[in-house]
Design a protein around this motif. Structure first.
Motif, PDB file in Angstrom:
ATOM      1  N   GLU A   1     -26.554  59.128 -30.025  1.00 42.99           N
ATOM      2  CA  GLU A   1     -25.842  58.156 -30.849  1.00 42.99           C
ATOM      3  C   GLU A   1     -24.802  57.379 -30.051  1.00 42.99           C
ATOM      4  OE1 GLU A   1     -26.129  61.043 -34.819  1.00 42.99           O
ATOM      5  OE2 GLU A   1     -24.176  60.362 -34.108  1.00 42.99           O
ATOM      6  N   ALA A   2     -24.863  57.471 -28.726  1.00 39.68           N
ATOM      7  CA  ALA A   2     -23.841  56.844 -27.880  1.00 39.68           C
ATOM      8  C   ALA A   2     -24.095  55.348 -27.754  1.00 39.68           C
ATOM      9  CB  ALA A   2     -23.839  57.484 -26.492  1.00 39.68           C
ATOM     10  N   LEU A   3     -23.065  54.579 -28.101  1.00 37.29           N
ATOM     11  CA  LEU A   3     -23.136  53.135 -27.911  1.00 37.29           C
ATOM     12  C   LEU A   3     -22.093  52.722 -26.884  1.00 37.29           C
ATOM     13  CD1 LEU A   3     -23.880  52.175 -31.590  1.00 37.29           C
ATOM     14  CD2 LEU A   3     -25.349  51.692 -29.638  1.00 37.29           C
ATOM     15  N   GLU A   4     -21.711  51.471 -26.892  1.00 32.48           N
ATOM     16  CA  GLU A   4     -20.949  50.922 -25.774  1.00 32.48           C
ATOM     17  C   GLU A   4     -19.596  51.586 -25.518  1.00 32.48           C
ATOM     18  OE1 GLU A   4     -24.147  48.265 -26.842  1.00 32.48           O
ATOM     19  OE2 GLU A   4     -22.590  49.255 -28.028  1.00 32.48           O
ATOM     20  N   ALA A   5     -18.944  52.088 -26.539  1.00 36.76           N
ATOM     21  CA  ALA A   5     -17.601  52.652 -26.360  1.00 36.76           C
ATOM     22  C   ALA A   5     -17.608  54.178 -26.212  1.00 36.76           C
ATOM     23  CB  ALA A   5     -16.708  52.248 -27.534  1.00 36.76           C
ATOM     24  N   SER A   6     -18.766  54.767 -26.023  1.00 39.40           N
ATOM     25  CA  SER A   6     -18.870  56.225 -25.986  1.00 39.40           C
ATOM     26  C   SER A   6     -18.543  56.776 -24.597  1.00 39.40           C
ATOM     27  CB  SER A   6     -20.284  56.664 -26.384  1.00 39.40           C
ATOM     28  OG  SER A   6     -20.580  56.287 -27.705  1.00 39.40           O
ATOM     29  N   ASP A   7     -18.135  58.057 -24.563  1.00 42.11           N
ATOM     30  CA  ASP A   7     -17.895  58.750 -23.304  1.00 42.11           C
ATOM     31  C   ASP A   7     -18.908  59.883 -23.163  1.00 42.11           C
ATOM     32  OD1 ASP A   7     -16.992  60.555 -25.168  1.00 42.11           O
ATOM     33  OD2 ASP A   7     -14.874  60.231 -24.742  1.00 42.11           O
ATOM     34  N   LEU A   8     -18.725  60.713 -22.121  1.00 41.92           N
ATOM     35  CA  LEU A   8     -19.681  61.783 -21.843  1.00 41.92           C
ATOM     36  C   LEU A   8     -18.985  63.135 -21.915  1.00 41.92           C
ATOM     37  CD1 LEU A   8     -22.441  62.862 -20.873  1.00 41.92           C
ATOM     38  CD2 LEU A   8     -21.662  62.446 -18.520  1.00 41.92           C
ATOM     39  N   ASP A   9     -19.433  63.987 -22.837  1.00 42.52           N
ATOM     40  CA  ASP A   9     -18.970  65.369 -22.919  1.00 42.52           C
ATOM     41  C   ASP A   9     -19.956  66.234 -22.144  1.00 42.52           C
ATOM     42  OD1 ASP A   9     -16.765  64.784 -24.563  1.00 42.52           O
ATOM     43  OD2 ASP A   9     -18.024  64.817 -26.354  1.00 42.52           O
ATOM     44  N   LEU A  10     -19.516  66.757 -21.004  1.00 37.50           N
ATOM     45  CA  LEU A  10     -20.397  67.485 -20.100  1.00 37.50           C
ATOM     46  C   LEU A  10     -20.053  68.968 -20.094  1.00 37.50           C
ATOM     47  CD1 LEU A  10     -22.641  67.039 -17.897  1.00 37.50           C
ATOM     48  CD2 LEU A  10     -20.766  67.097 -16.227  1.00 37.50           C
ATOM     49  N   VAL A  11     -21.068  69.811 -20.336  1.00 35.37           N
ATOM     50  CA  VAL A  11     -20.874  71.264 -20.337  1.00 35.37           C
ATOM     51  C   VAL A  11     -21.822  71.890 -19.311  1.00 35.37           C
ATOM     52  CG1 VAL A  11     -20.847  73.372 -21.715  1.00 35.37           C
ATOM     53  CG2 VAL A  11     -20.364  71.173 -22.810  1.00 35.37           C
ATOM     54  N   PRO A  12     -21.293  72.379 -18.194  1.00 40.79           N
ATOM     55  CA  PRO A  12     -22.145  73.105 -17.239  1.00 40.79           C
ATOM     56  C   PRO A  12     -22.396  74.529 -17.738  1.00 40.79           C
ATOM     57  CG  PRO A  12     -20.191  72.144 -16.176  1.00 40.79           C
ATOM     58  CD  PRO A  12     -19.949  72.150 -17.652  1.00 40.79           C
ATOM     59  N   ILE A  13     -23.659  74.956 -17.705  1.00 41.79           N
ATOM     60  CA  ILE A  13     -24.016  76.314 -18.102  1.00 41.79           C
ATOM     61  C   ILE A  13     -24.705  76.988 -16.925  1.00 41.79           C
ATOM     62  CG2 ILE A  13     -25.194  77.766 -19.794  1.00 41.79           C
ATOM     63  CD1 ILE A  13     -25.247  74.276 -20.754  1.00 41.79           C
ATOM     64  N   ALA A  14     -24.179  78.127 -16.495  1.00 42.90           N
ATOM     65  CA  ALA A  14     -24.792  78.910 -15.431  1.00 42.90           C
ATOM     66  C   ALA A  14     -25.668  79.999 -16.040  1.00 42.90           C
ATOM     67  CB  ALA A  14     -23.718  79.536 -14.550  1.00 42.90           C
TER      68      ALA A  14
END
Length: 334
Positions: free
Chosen positions: A53-66
Motif C-alpha cells: 500500500e506504499a505510495l509516494e510519501a511512504s517509508d520503509l519499515d525493515l525487520v532483519p530476521i536471523a
C-alpha cells in the motif's frame, strides 16, 4: 471499482514492489560484503510496503530476521550501517531498528512456550503478528515463506490448539489490534505526539488489515473444516498476499458490490496519505480543535471517510454466511 480507485491500488502495489526490489538488490550486496553468505538472514519489509500500500510519501519499515541466535549475533554489528546506507540509496526514510523493527531471531520468535507466557511482551507480539500477516521480502537468503511457516507452526503447537493453527493466532491478532487502540489514548493527550496521523491510520489501514485477517481465517476455516494441512497451506498462501487481495479472495464471490464500495472508500485514504502535504496537515491538527471546520484541517473529512469504511465493513460482516460470521465473532471477538 472506478478506474481512479483501480489506478490507486495498481500504483501502490507497483511502488511497494519496486521499493522492496531495490532494497533486496542493495541489501544482498551489502550482506555479502560483510558476511560469508546470506543463508541465515531474511530482511522483511512490514508497514505500508509489506501491505503493498506504499505510495509516494511512504517509508520503509525493515525487520532483519536471523535463522537462530548465532546468526543474529553475527549480523548485529552491521545493522545500523545497513540502515543508514539503505536510506541514502533509496532516498526514503528507513526504520532505525528500534523497538518493533529491531533485528531478531526466528528461534526466539517461535518458541511456543513464550507465546502468551511470562516472557511475552508487546514488541514480540507485534513482530510475530506483522511478520506473519504483512510482509514482503526485502533481501536475504532465508525465504520470507520460511519465517511465516515457522510462526504459524508455533501458533499451532499441540499445547495450544490441537494443531488447528487458528485460535492462538486469532487471539494474538485481536490482542495486537486492541493494543493499538489502547496505546492511541496516551498519544492523543500528549501535545508532543502526532495523535492525528495515528488516529486516521487506526481508523483506516489498521481496521482494514484486521478485517481482512478475520474474514480470511474464517472463510478458509469454512472451506477446510478439518483444520488439516490443506488449511495450514491455505492460511500461508493468504498471508503471503496483501490485505486487499486477502479480503478479495474471501468475499469477492459472495459480496462483489460490498467489496467494491469498501475498496473505493479505502482507496480514498491511500490517495490522501500519498501526499506529503496531507500528512503534514494531519500532524499539525491540535486534538482540541479536531472538529473545527478550518481550511487546513483535514480531520473532519477523513473521519467521515472512516465512518463510511466502517459502515461497509459492518455490511459485509452482516451479510456473510452464518458459519463465517460465527467464527469471526467467536474467534476474534469473544
Amino acid at each position: 471499482m472506478k478506474q481512479r480507485t483501480n489506478d490507486i491500488y495498481s500504483r501502490a502495489q507497483s511502488n511497494s514492489e519496486q521499493i522492496a526490489a531495490n532494497a533486496r538488490d542493495f541489501i544482498d550486496q551489502f550482506v555479502k560484503s560483510k558476511l560469508v553468505d546470506t543463508a541465515g538472514l531474511c530482511f522483511a519489509a512490514t508497514g505500508s510496503v509489506g501491505r503493498r500500500e506504499a505510495l509516494e510519501a511512504s517509508d520503509l519499515d525493515l525487520v532483519p530476521i536471523a535463522r537462530d541466535d548465532k546468526c543474529l549475533a553475527e549480523w548485529a554489528p552491521h545493522d545500523a550501517e545497513l540502515r543508514q546506507k539503505l536510506k541514502e540509496h533509496l532516498k526514503i526514510k528507513v526504520s532505525r531498528g528500534e523497538d518493533l523493527t529491531k533485528a531478531c531471531s526466528l528461534t526466539s520468535l517461535t518458541r511456543a512456550e513464550k507465546i502468551g507466557g511470562n516472557e511475552d511482551n508487546s514488541a514480540e507480539l507485534t513482530k510475530r503478528v506483522l511478520l506473519l500477516t504483512e510482509t514482503i521480502s526485502a533481501g536475504g537468503g532465508m525465504p520470507i515463506e520460511d519465517v511465516r511457516a515457522g510462526l504459524l507452526e508455533a501458533y499451532g503447537s499441540e499445547h495450544r490448539t490441537s494443531g488447528r493453527h487458528v485460535l492462538s493466532l486469532c487471539n494474538d491478532v485481536a490482542r495486537y489490534y486492541k493494543t493499538l487502540c489502547i496505546e492511541y489514548i496516551p498519544r492523543a493527550i500528549d501535545p508532543e505526539k502526532d495523535w492525528c496521523t495515528r488516529n486516521i491510520k487506526l481508523r483506516h489501514s489498521r481496521k482494514f488489515w484486521y478485517f481482512s485477517n478475520m474474514m480470511a481465517v474464517a472463510t478458509l476455516a469454512d472451506r477446510h473444516p478439518h483444520g488439516d494441512q490443506a488449511f495450514k497451506d491455505a492460511l500461508l498462501a493468504a498471508f503471503s498476499k496483501s490485505p486487499i487481495e486477502r479480503l478479495a479472495d474471501a468475499v469477492l464471490e459472495s459480496q462483489p458490490l460490498g467489496l467494491g464500495r469498501l475498496l473505493e472508500t479505502y482507496g480514498n485514504f491511500l490517495d490522501f496519505m500519498s501526499r506529503s502535504e496531507n500528512r503534514n496537515a494531519l500532524a499539525d491538527v491540535a486534538h482540541e480543535r479536531r472538529y473545527e471546520m478550518e481550511l487546513n484541517n483535514p480531520f473532519p473529512t477523513m473521519k467521515f471517510n472512516s465512518d463510511l469504511l466502517h459502515s461497509e465493513i459492518m455490511a459485509i460482516l452482516e451479510e456473510a454466511g452464518v458459519s463465517v460470521r460465527s467464527r469471526v465473532i467467536g474467534w476474534f471477538m469473544l
